[in-house]
Design an enzyme around this catalytic site. Structure first.
Site, PDB file in Angstrom:
ATOM      1  N   HIS A   8       0.858  -1.191   0.000  1.00 58.40           N
ATOM      2  CA  HIS A   8       0.000   0.000   0.000  1.00 58.40           C
ATOM      3  C   HIS A   8       0.888   1.233   0.000  1.00 58.40           C
ATOM      4  CE1 HIS A   8      -3.090   2.895   1.235  1.00 58.40           C
ATOM      5  NE2 HIS A   8      -3.967   1.997   0.817  1.00 58.40           N
TER       6      HIS A   8
ATOM      7  N   ASP B 115      -7.855  -5.277   0.003  1.00 58.02           N
ATOM      8  CA  ASP B 115      -8.370  -6.005  -1.154  1.00 58.02           C
ATOM      9  C   ASP B 115      -8.101  -7.499  -1.108  1.00 58.02           C
ATOM     10  OD1 ASP B 115      -9.519  -3.798  -2.421  1.00 58.02           O
ATOM     11  OD2 ASP B 115      -7.542  -3.112  -3.027  1.00 58.02           O
TER      12      ASP B 115
HETATM   13  N1  ACO Z   1       3.942  -7.862  -4.536  1.00 59.85           N
HETATM   14  C1  ACO Z   1       5.289  -7.959  -4.651  1.00 59.85           C
HETATM   15  N2  ACO Z   1       6.129  -6.926  -4.456  1.00 59.85           N
HETATM   16  C2  ACO Z   1       5.602  -5.762  -4.108  1.00 59.85           C
HETATM   17  C3  ACO Z   1       4.223  -5.589  -3.968  1.00 59.85           C
HETATM   18  C4  ACO Z   1       3.387  -6.692  -4.188  1.00 59.85           C
HETATM   19  N3  ACO Z   1       2.067  -6.594  -4.066  1.00 59.85           N
HETATM   20  N4  ACO Z   1       3.979  -4.304  -3.625  1.00 59.85           N
HETATM   21  C5  ACO Z   1       5.156  -3.695  -3.578  1.00 59.85           C
HETATM   22  N5  ACO Z   1       6.152  -4.568  -3.875  1.00 59.85           N
HETATM   23  C6  ACO Z   1       7.596  -4.294  -3.881  1.00 59.85           C
HETATM   24  C7  ACO Z   1       7.979  -3.590  -5.176  1.00 59.85           C
HETATM   25  O1  ACO Z   1       8.315  -4.504  -6.187  1.00 59.85           O
HETATM   26  C8  ACO Z   1       9.145  -2.746  -4.729  1.00 59.85           C
HETATM   27  O2  ACO Z   1      10.279  -3.559  -4.680  1.00 59.85           O
HETATM   28  P1  ACO Z   1      11.749  -2.963  -5.013  1.00 59.85           P
HETATM   29  O3  ACO Z   1      11.979  -1.884  -4.012  1.00 59.85           O
HETATM   30  O4  ACO Z   1      12.651  -4.139  -4.851  1.00 59.85           O
HETATM   31  O5  ACO Z   1      11.671  -2.441  -6.407  1.00 59.85           O
HETATM   32  C9  ACO Z   1       8.780  -2.352  -3.303  1.00 59.85           C
HETATM   33  O6  ACO Z   1       7.882  -3.374  -2.849  1.00 59.85           O
HETATM   34  C10 ACO Z   1       8.093  -1.007  -3.213  1.00 59.85           C
HETATM   35  O7  ACO Z   1       7.076  -0.960  -4.214  1.00 59.85           O
HETATM   36  P2  ACO Z   1       6.370   0.377  -4.712  1.00 59.85           P
HETATM   37  O8  ACO Z   1       5.642   0.117  -5.967  1.00 59.85           O
HETATM   38  O9  ACO Z   1       7.337   1.509  -4.683  1.00 59.85           O
HETATM   39  O10 ACO Z   1       5.348   0.607  -3.547  1.00 59.85           O
HETATM   40  P3  ACO Z   1       4.142   1.549  -3.621  1.00 59.85           P
HETATM   41  O11 ACO Z   1       3.906   1.995  -2.248  1.00 59.85           O
HETATM   42  O12 ACO Z   1       4.274   2.589  -4.638  1.00 59.85           O
HETATM   43  O13 ACO Z   1       2.989   0.537  -4.150  1.00 59.85           O
HETATM   44  C11 ACO Z   1       0.977  -0.547  -4.528  1.00 59.85           C
HETATM   45  C12 ACO Z   1       1.775   0.385  -3.599  1.00 59.85           C
HETATM   46  C13 ACO Z   1       0.837   0.094  -5.902  1.00 59.85           C
HETATM   47  C14 ACO Z   1      -0.405  -0.766  -3.917  1.00 59.85           C
HETATM   48  C15 ACO Z   1       1.730  -1.894  -4.651  1.00 59.85           C
HETATM   49  O14 ACO Z   1       1.983  -2.417  -3.378  1.00 59.85           O
HETATM   50  C16 ACO Z   1       0.977  -2.918  -5.511  1.00 59.85           C
HETATM   51  O15 ACO Z   1       1.090  -2.877  -6.733  1.00 59.85           O
HETATM   52  N6  ACO Z   1       0.198  -3.856  -4.877  1.00 59.85           N
HETATM   53  C17 ACO Z   1      -0.554  -4.856  -5.593  1.00 59.85           C
HETATM   54  C18 ACO Z   1      -1.889  -4.292  -6.073  1.00 59.85           C
HETATM   55  C19 ACO Z   1      -2.868  -4.056  -4.929  1.00 59.85           C
HETATM   56  O16 ACO Z   1      -3.056  -4.894  -4.061  1.00 59.85           O
HETATM   57  N7  ACO Z   1      -3.482  -2.864  -4.932  1.00 59.85           N
HETATM   58  C20 ACO Z   1      -4.460  -2.475  -3.920  1.00 59.85           C
HETATM   59  C21 ACO Z   1      -3.912  -1.401  -3.028  1.00 59.85           C
HETATM   60  S1  ACO Z   1      -5.033  -1.025  -1.717  1.00 59.85           S
HETATM   61  C22 ACO Z   1      -6.172   0.003  -2.361  1.00 59.85           C
HETATM   62  O17 ACO Z   1      -5.962   0.645  -3.359  1.00 59.85           O
HETATM   63  C23 ACO Z   1      -7.513   0.113  -1.699  1.00 59.85           C
END
Ligand code: ACO
Length: 386
Positions: A269, A323
């Protein structure tokens, strides 16, 4: 003739995605992302879920305080009295194509309500709260009617005996929910009611700041929530759980997704860097539902997912988000994936309305700037000379 005079804006810092830009003060909600806590008007979400109702939370967000007993009764009556839709709108909904995107239909329905409101532009705060209650109430009916018509089913008229959330479940599924299902639906509506300033609430504010009306602002919120980067992740999480099929497959699935640098749906998140408190609540209700139904399949897969993802991503602040569990819970309650994001939107109408009303107390037109990086001034060349 002078060249284009590029002013200092050419050198200002651009806040891509408005990251870390604060545009207003709010009393509506506070997210403590480090500690995984969420508050509405100061009340911990866990207490509201346990003791309150969606109707009371709507009053809380719109008025900024909890209602007295008689205030809650009259607000609940107002919401009930607004459940039915204008018959012309029902007639149009009966003709929407099969498989329409219900977010588009919801936007349309809210805009239709604006067309029917003759006092659109001239409302004070009190009248706007009544309008908000109307939009909140009717949004659920629009989604339910649109879903059933587009599936070729008879619509189910609103029941006056049920709570707002239980009535939504009833209108969509056609089955009067038992007390656990009613409670879970109410919890789902409370958990989706408000969440500070995501893209959809910002969209609503931008529209409202022009002193447009509440319907337009909320309809804009629906449009923003429709995008896959905002609403819609629980649908994907449910598809993931269904495709995994059983807890034994979790290990292989997670390793394969991570090896290909993919994302596990329902984890991570932007703001919560610990366990999303809404996920913890939904998880508890998934446990209750699994026990009641004698079916632990979703629960066992999600629990195993948590264990494996936490182990594989140890060191990163990646925890389950709302979610992961909401999709499984909605599926077990008999809701189609088609209504997941519209349900979120219908519940969030109150958050959008409350932000708009709060912003209008001290309105300022939202008008950011863009840095010009185009060509210097040039002469127009008629088309036959190009
Ligand atoms: N699975 C695997 N790795 C992940 C995930 C995930 N779900 N989420 C983040 N990471 C990793 C990234 O690959 C990244 O790794 P790195 O630093 O080695 O490159 C690190 O964690 C940070 O990721 P960011 O994308 O910078 O984190 P951000 O805070 O921007 O992302 C997001 C948040 C977009 C929700 C992300 O976690 C994601 O894509 N999750 C999956 C989709 C999801 O569940 N969305 C619902 C969110 S809740 C809502 O909207 C109500």
């Amino acid at each position: 003739m002078q060249d284009i005079d590029i002013d200092d804006l050419a050198y200002v810092h651009i806040s891509k995605g408005l990251d870390d830009v604060v545009v207003k003060e709010t009393v509506l909600s506070y997210i403590d992302g480090e500690n995984g806590r969420l508050f509405y008007v100061g009340y911990p979400i866990e207490e509201l879920v346990e003791h309150s109702t969606y109707e009371e939370v709507c009053f809380l967000l719109l008025h900024g305080r909890l209602p007295k007993k008689d205030e809650l009764e009259s607000f609940t009556d107002l919401m009930k009295s607004e459940r039915e839709l204008p018959k012309e709108l029902v007639a149009i909904l009966s003709k929407i194509p099969r498989n329409s995107n219900l977010m588009d239909v919801l936007k349309f329905g809210i805009d239709y309500l604006a067309i029917c409101d003759e006092e659109l532009q001239s409302k004070g705060r009190v009248d706007n709260i009544v309008t908000a209650a109307k939009i909140i109430s009717k949004s659920s009916t629009i989604v339910a009617y649109a879903f059933r018509y587009s599936e070729g089913l008879e619509i189910v008229r609103p029941s006056q005996e049920l709570s707002h959330a239980a009535n939504f479940l009833y209108m969509v599924t056609g089955v009067k929910p038992d007390s656990l299902s009613s409670k879970i639906m109410d919890v789902a509506f409370i958990l989706h009611a408000e969440h500070e300033l995501p893209a959809s609430s910002m969209a609503a504010l931008v529209i409202a700041s022009t002193l447009s009306d509440l319907y337009s602002a909320i309809s804009g919120g629906v449009g923003a929530l429709k995008g896959p980067l905002h609403g819609g992740a629980n649908e994907k999480a449910l598809e993931m759980i269904l495709s995994i099929g059983s807890p034994e497959n979790v290990e292989g699935y997670v390793k394969q997704v991570l090896a290909s640098k993919g994302r596990i749906m329902g984890f991570g998140h932007r703001v919560y860097k610990s366990y999303d408190p809404r996920a913890a609540i939904f998880r508890r209700y998934l446990e209750s539902l699994s026990q009641q139904r004698g079916d632990r399949s979703f629960l066992d897969i999600t629990k195993k997912l948590e264990e494996v993802v936490r182990r594989e991503l140890a060191g990163k602040p990646i925890f389950p988000n709302i979610d992961l569990y909401s999709g499984a819970v909605f599926h077990m309650l008999g809701l189609s994936k088609r209504v997941f994001t519209p349900l979120f939107a219908a519940a969030r109408t109150v958050g959008w309305a409350a932000h708009v009303l709060e912003y209008w107390r001290d309105n300022r037109l939202i008008r950011p700037r863009a840095t010009y990086v185009g060509p210097p001034m040039r002469r127009y060349i008629p088309v036959h000379q190009r």
